[in-house]
Design an enzyme around this catalytic site. Structure first.
Site, PDB file in Angstrom:
ATOM      1  N   GLU A 106     -10.599  -9.626   3.346  1.00  0.00           N
ATOM      2  CA  GLU A 106      -9.316  -9.244   3.928  1.00  0.00           C
ATOM      3  C   GLU A 106      -9.544  -9.151   5.426  1.00  0.00           C
ATOM      4  O   GLU A 106     -10.352  -8.329   5.891  1.00  0.00           O
ATOM      5  CB  GLU A 106      -8.822  -7.906   3.360  1.00  0.00           C
TER       6      GLU A 106
ATOM      7  N   ASN B 186       0.857  -1.188   0.000  1.00  0.00           N
ATOM      8  CA  ASN B 186       0.000   0.000   0.000  1.00  0.00           C
ATOM      9  C   ASN B 186       0.898   1.246   0.000  1.00  0.00           C
ATOM     10  O   ASN B 186       1.696   1.444   0.921  1.00  0.00           O
ATOM     11  CB  ASN B 186      -0.892  -0.030   1.256  1.00  0.00           C
TER      12      ASN B 186
ATOM     13  N   ARG C  64      -7.332  12.805   0.553  1.00  0.00           N
ATOM     14  CA  ARG C  64      -6.219  13.350   1.355  1.00  0.00           C
ATOM     15  C   ARG C  64      -4.857  12.875   0.859  1.00  0.00           C
ATOM     16  O   ARG C  64      -3.852  13.503   1.135  1.00  0.00           O
ATOM     17  CB  ARG C  64      -6.404  12.996   2.834  1.00  0.00           C
TER      18      ARG C  64
ATOM     19  N   HIS D 209       1.016   6.379   1.598  1.00  0.00           N
ATOM     20  CA  HIS D 209       1.869   7.343   2.304  1.00  0.00           C
ATOM     21  C   HIS D 209       2.795   8.111   1.360  1.00  0.00           C
ATOM     22  O   HIS D 209       3.243   9.212   1.680  1.00  0.00           O
ATOM     23  CB  HIS D 209       2.728   6.636   3.344  1.00  0.00           C
TER      24      HIS D 209
ATOM     25  N   THR E 105      -7.897   3.441   8.351  1.00  0.00           N
ATOM     26  CA  THR E 105      -9.073   2.587   8.514  1.00  0.00           C
ATOM     27  C   THR E 105      -9.048   1.977   9.919  1.00  0.00           C
ATOM     28  O   THR E 105      -8.053   1.396  10.323  1.00  0.00           O
ATOM     29  CB  THR E 105      -9.053   1.461   7.457  1.00  0.00           C
TER      30      THR E 105
ATOM     31  N   HIS F  43      -5.689   3.560  -1.627  1.00  0.00           N
ATOM     32  CA  HIS F  43      -7.011   3.860  -1.093  1.00  0.00           C
ATOM     33  C   HIS F  43      -7.427   5.235  -1.623  1.00  0.00           C
ATOM     34  O   HIS F  43      -6.809   6.249  -1.279  1.00  0.00           O
ATOM     35  CB  HIS F  43      -6.930   3.871   0.443  1.00  0.00           C
TER      36      HIS F  43
ATOM     37  N   ARG G 192      -9.640   7.857  -1.035  1.00  0.00           N
ATOM     38  CA  ARG G 192     -10.576   8.284   0.003  1.00  0.00           C
ATOM     39  C   ARG G 192     -11.485   9.376  -0.536  1.00  0.00           C
ATOM     40  O   ARG G 192     -11.106  10.133  -1.432  1.00  0.00           O
ATOM     41  CB  ARG G 192      -9.808   8.809   1.230  1.00  0.00           C
TER      42      ARG G 192
ATOM     43  N   HIS H  49      -3.287  -4.660   7.807  1.00  0.00           N
ATOM     44  CA  HIS H  49      -3.352  -3.561   8.762  1.00  0.00           C
ATOM     45  C   HIS H  49      -2.415  -3.805   9.938  1.00  0.00           C
ATOM     46  O   HIS H  49      -2.557  -4.779  10.663  1.00  0.00           O
ATOM     47  CB  HIS H  49      -4.767  -3.279   9.288  1.00  0.00           C
TER      48      HIS H  49
ATOM     49  N   GLU I 136      -8.613   0.235  -2.599  1.00  0.00           N
ATOM     50  CA  GLU I 136      -9.433   0.268  -1.380  1.00  0.00           C
ATOM     51  C   GLU I 136     -10.416   1.413  -1.509  1.00  0.00           C
ATOM     52  O   GLU I 136     -10.033   2.515  -1.930  1.00  0.00           O
ATOM     53  CB  GLU I 136      -8.565   0.517  -0.151  1.00  0.00           C
TER      54      GLU I 136
HETATM   55  N1  PXP Z   1      -5.638  -3.176   4.351  1.00  0.00           N
HETATM   56  C1  PXP Z   1      -6.575  -2.202   4.454  1.00  0.00           C
HETATM   57  C2  PXP Z   1      -7.986  -2.534   4.111  1.00  0.00           C
HETATM   58  C3  PXP Z   1      -6.222  -0.894   4.836  1.00  0.00           C
HETATM   59  O1  PXP Z   1      -7.177   0.051   4.943  1.00  0.00           O
HETATM   60  C4  PXP Z   1      -4.865  -0.621   5.089  1.00  0.00           C
HETATM   61  C5  PXP Z   1      -4.460   0.787   5.431  1.00  0.00           C
HETATM   62  O2  PXP Z   1      -4.716   1.633   4.349  1.00  0.00           O
HETATM   63  C6  PXP Z   1      -3.928  -1.661   4.970  1.00  0.00           C
HETATM   64  C7  PXP Z   1      -4.345  -2.924   4.619  1.00  0.00           C
HETATM   65  C8  PXP Z   1      -2.477  -1.443   5.239  1.00  0.00           C
HETATM   66  O3  PXP Z   1      -2.309  -1.187   6.615  1.00  0.00           O
HETATM   67  P1  PXP Z   1      -0.918  -0.640   7.126  1.00  0.00           P
HETATM   68  O4  PXP Z   1      -0.699   0.685   6.452  1.00  0.00           O
HETATM   69  O5  PXP Z   1      -1.110  -0.528   8.601  1.00  0.00           O
HETATM   70  O6  PXP Z   1       0.114  -1.657   6.740  1.00  0.00           O
END
Ligand code: PXP
Length: 249
Positions: A151, A7, A49, A10, A101, A43, A45, A190, A70
């Site tokens: 997931e 992901n 952001r 960031h 999330t 994601h 959003r 996550h 996402e």
């Molecule tokens: N899976 C989902 C559904 C998420 O919303 C996120 C965060 O955007 C992640 C995985 C990745 O989580 P992390 O950034 O904590 O590794």
């Protein structure tokens, strides 16, 4: 073989912080792919952001691995997904004020709307995943809705310690078993980092781990020496150039 989806939200957060064109989300995605990532996750959003609509479109046409989008179950974003057609969509709950999330979707409570969205997404040739807690009722509802993938939300486990962590891991293990028995593909994500990945891998039937924060955070540290060295080298080159000589004369 267990797959890794990275992901890269960031990376866009850093870019949006200054409104610059860098760091490039596409360049980051390509580096992840070159390093062996099996997929890229972003994601989109509602408040935009970090990731922007154009990022999703550009990634979809450019990266050599599947794109997982996402998104919340809202008509505007669902329409964008159906137009851009990422390989996979992961439905997540979304609150404006949250930092990230915060928990799984309520598939049981939101069944009617989610059923329509899952059907529309999968009807559009996009695999649909539901981000849920390892709650048997939620897992069963996800299967009943016809989603192909769940997931499992690992954030609660990753934030816990002691017996609370043991209990949550047990719940994830049982949840994965149930989901697999119902024919669902089991992903997880996550809060996963280098310090808890060994425990996460006790969850059976995992297909893909989606990891963002810890990888981007680590990339900042691993890359810092090179970034500073590059700037110092450039400063040194410039110092010895005629332009600099003129500036200081
Ligand atoms: N899976 C989902 C559904 C998420 O919303 C996120 C965060 O955007 C992640 C995985 C990745 O989580 P992390 O950034 O904590 O590794």
């Amino acid at each position: 073989m267990l797959k890794l989806g990275v992901n890269i939200d960031h990376v866009a957060t850093v870019r949006q912080a200054r409104g610059t064109s860098y760091p490039s989300v596409l360049d980051a995605a390509m580096l992840c792919c070159a390093a062996g990532a099996h997929g890229i996750t972003v994601h989109l959003r509602e408040d935009r952001r970090h990731i922007q609509d154009a990022d999703v479109a550009l990634l979809k046409k450019s990266i050599p691995v599947p794109l997982n989008l996402e998104m919340a179950d809202v008509p505007e974003i669902v329409a964008i997904a159906l137009a851009i057609k990422p390989d996979e969509v992961c439905m997540v709950p979304e609150k404006r004020e949250e930092l990230t999330t915060e928990g799984g979707l309520d598939v049981v409570g939101g069944r009617a709307s989610l059923a329509q969205t899952v059907q529309a997404v999968q009807g559009g040739g996009i695999a649909c995943s539901l981000f849920i807690d390892a709650d048997p009722a939620q897992i069963r509802a996800a299967a009943e809705l016809g989603a192909m993938i769940i997931e499992l939300h690992t954030g609660t486990f990753c934030d816990a310690s002691g017996t609370a962590a043991d209990d949550e891991l047990e719940r994830l293990i049982e949840g994965a078993r149930l989901a697999h028995s119902l024919g669902l593909q089991v992903n997880a994500g996550h809060g996963i980092h280098l310090g808890n990945i060994d425990a996460i891998l006790r969850i059976p039937h995992l297909h893909t781990l989606n990891i963002g924060h810890s990888i981007v955070a680590r990339a900042v540290l691993i890359g810092m020496t090179k970034a500073v060295t590059e700037m110092l080298e450039r400063m040194s080159e410039c110092e010895s150039s005629p332009i600099r000589a003129n500036a200081v004369s």
